[in-house]
Scaffold this motif. Sequence first.
Motif, PDB file in Angstrom:
ATOM      1  N   PHE A 267     134.079  33.434  -7.796  1.00  0.00           N
ATOM      2  CA  PHE A 267     135.437  33.706  -8.258  1.00  0.00           C
ATOM      3  C   PHE A 267     136.342  33.926  -7.057  1.00  0.00           C
ATOM      4  CE2 PHE A 267     132.512  35.572 -11.358  1.00  0.00           C
ATOM      5  CZ  PHE A 267     132.963  35.035 -12.548  1.00  0.00           C
ATOM      6  N   ILE A 268     137.633  33.652  -7.253  1.00  0.00           N
ATOM      7  CA  ILE A 268     138.656  34.059  -6.288  1.00  0.00           C
ATOM      8  C   ILE A 268     139.481  35.128  -7.010  1.00  0.00           C
ATOM      9  CG2 ILE A 268     140.646  33.385  -4.893  1.00  0.00           C
ATOM     10  CD1 ILE A 268     138.135  31.994  -3.929  1.00  0.00           C
TER      11      ILE A 268
ATOM     12  N   GLU B 166     143.719  36.898  -1.224  1.00  0.00           N
ATOM     13  CA  GLU B 166     142.678  36.238  -2.000  1.00  0.00           C
ATOM     14  C   GLU B 166     141.310  36.695  -1.500  1.00  0.00           C
ATOM     15  OE1 GLU B 166     143.176  32.011  -2.117  1.00  0.00           O
ATOM     16  OE2 GLU B 166     145.223  32.172  -2.888  1.00  0.00           O
ATOM     17  N   ASN B 167     140.494  37.193  -2.427  1.00  0.00           N
ATOM     18  CA  ASN B 167     139.163  37.698  -2.098  1.00  0.00           C
ATOM     19  C   ASN B 167     138.115  36.840  -2.788  1.00  0.00           C
ATOM     20  OD1 ASN B 167     139.891  40.480  -0.838  1.00  0.00           O
ATOM     21  ND2 ASN B 167     141.142  40.303  -2.664  1.00  0.00           N
TER      22      ASN B 167
ATOM     23  N   LYS C  71     143.768  39.967 -10.101  1.00  0.00           N
ATOM     24  CA  LYS C  71     143.903  38.839 -11.016  1.00  0.00           C
ATOM     25  C   LYS C  71     142.937  37.739 -10.590  1.00  0.00           C
ATOM     26  CE  LYS C  71     147.369  35.492 -12.586  1.00  0.00           C
ATOM     27  NZ  LYS C  71     148.764  35.082 -12.475  1.00  0.00           N
ATOM     28  N   ILE C  72     142.225  37.165 -11.552  1.00  0.00           N
ATOM     29  CA  ILE C  72     141.292  36.072 -11.269  1.00  0.00           C
ATOM     30  C   ILE C  72     142.106  34.787 -11.066  1.00  0.00           C
ATOM     31  CG2 ILE C  72     139.388  34.674 -12.157  1.00  0.00           C
ATOM     32  CD1 ILE C  72     138.550  37.534 -11.554  1.00  0.00           C
TER      33      ILE C  72
ATOM     34  N   SER D 227     138.166  34.632 -17.459  1.00  0.00           N
ATOM     35  CA  SER D 227     138.721  33.298 -17.266  1.00  0.00           C
ATOM     36  C   SER D 227     139.855  33.375 -16.248  1.00  0.00           C
ATOM     37  CB  SER D 227     139.236  32.738 -18.590  1.00  0.00           C
ATOM     38  OG  SER D 227     140.230  33.585 -19.117  1.00  0.00           O
ATOM     39  N   LYS D 228     140.294  32.225 -15.797  1.00  0.00           N
ATOM     40  CA  LYS D 228     141.389  32.142 -14.835  1.00  0.00           C
ATOM     41  C   LYS D 228     142.615  32.852 -15.403  1.00  0.00           C
ATOM     42  CE  LYS D 228     144.224  28.818 -12.357  1.00  0.00           C
ATOM     43  NZ  LYS D 228     144.500  27.421 -12.100  1.00  0.00           N
ATOM     44  N   GLY D 229     143.250  33.679 -14.575  1.00  0.00           N
ATOM     45  CA  GLY D 229     144.453  34.391 -14.982  1.00  0.00           C
ATOM     46  C   GLY D 229     144.196  35.779 -15.537  1.00  0.00           C
ATOM     47  N   ALA D 230     142.942  36.141 -15.767  1.00  0.00           N
ATOM     48  CA  ALA D 230     142.621  37.454 -16.335  1.00  0.00           C
ATOM     49  C   ALA D 230     142.881  38.571 -15.328  1.00  0.00           C
ATOM     50  CB  ALA D 230     141.170  37.493 -16.782  1.00  0.00           C
TER      51      ALA D 230
END
Length: 116
Positions: free
Chosen positions: A76-77, A84-85, A57-58, A101-104
Motif C-alpha cells: 500500500f501507499i 507518501e509512505n 489516506k490510502i 480500498s484506494k481513497g480510504a
Amino acid sequence: MKYIVTINGKKFEVEVERVSNGNGQTDISAASKKASSEEISKVVTSGIKISAPMPGKILSVNIQEGQKVKKGDVLFILEAMKMENEIMAPEDGMVEKVLVSKGAQVASGDILAIFK
C-alpha cells in the motif's frame, strides 16, 4: 455514501453505492455482498495482520486477494502529513483478505490486509 464500521474495536471506512436496475428502481441486493460477522471475525483473528502505522489516506492498493507476495514488496501507499509512505510485506506469504480500498481514511493500527 461513506460510513465508519467498528469490528472487534477497530474502525473501518466503508463505501456504499446505490445501483439502479434500469427501470428507475434501486436494486440494493445486487449492489452489495453481505459478509457475516463470523466471516469477518475468522479473517481478522487468523493470519498475519498488516496494519496502518499512522493515520492517513490510502493512495494505492498494490495487492489483491489470492496474490503471492515476497518480503519487502510494497502493498500500500499511505499518505500521511503530505508524505507518501510505503507499507511493505513483513514476510513472504499469500494475501488472504484486503480490507481497505484506494481513497480510504485509516487510523493508526487499522488492519489493512491479512496474509496467510
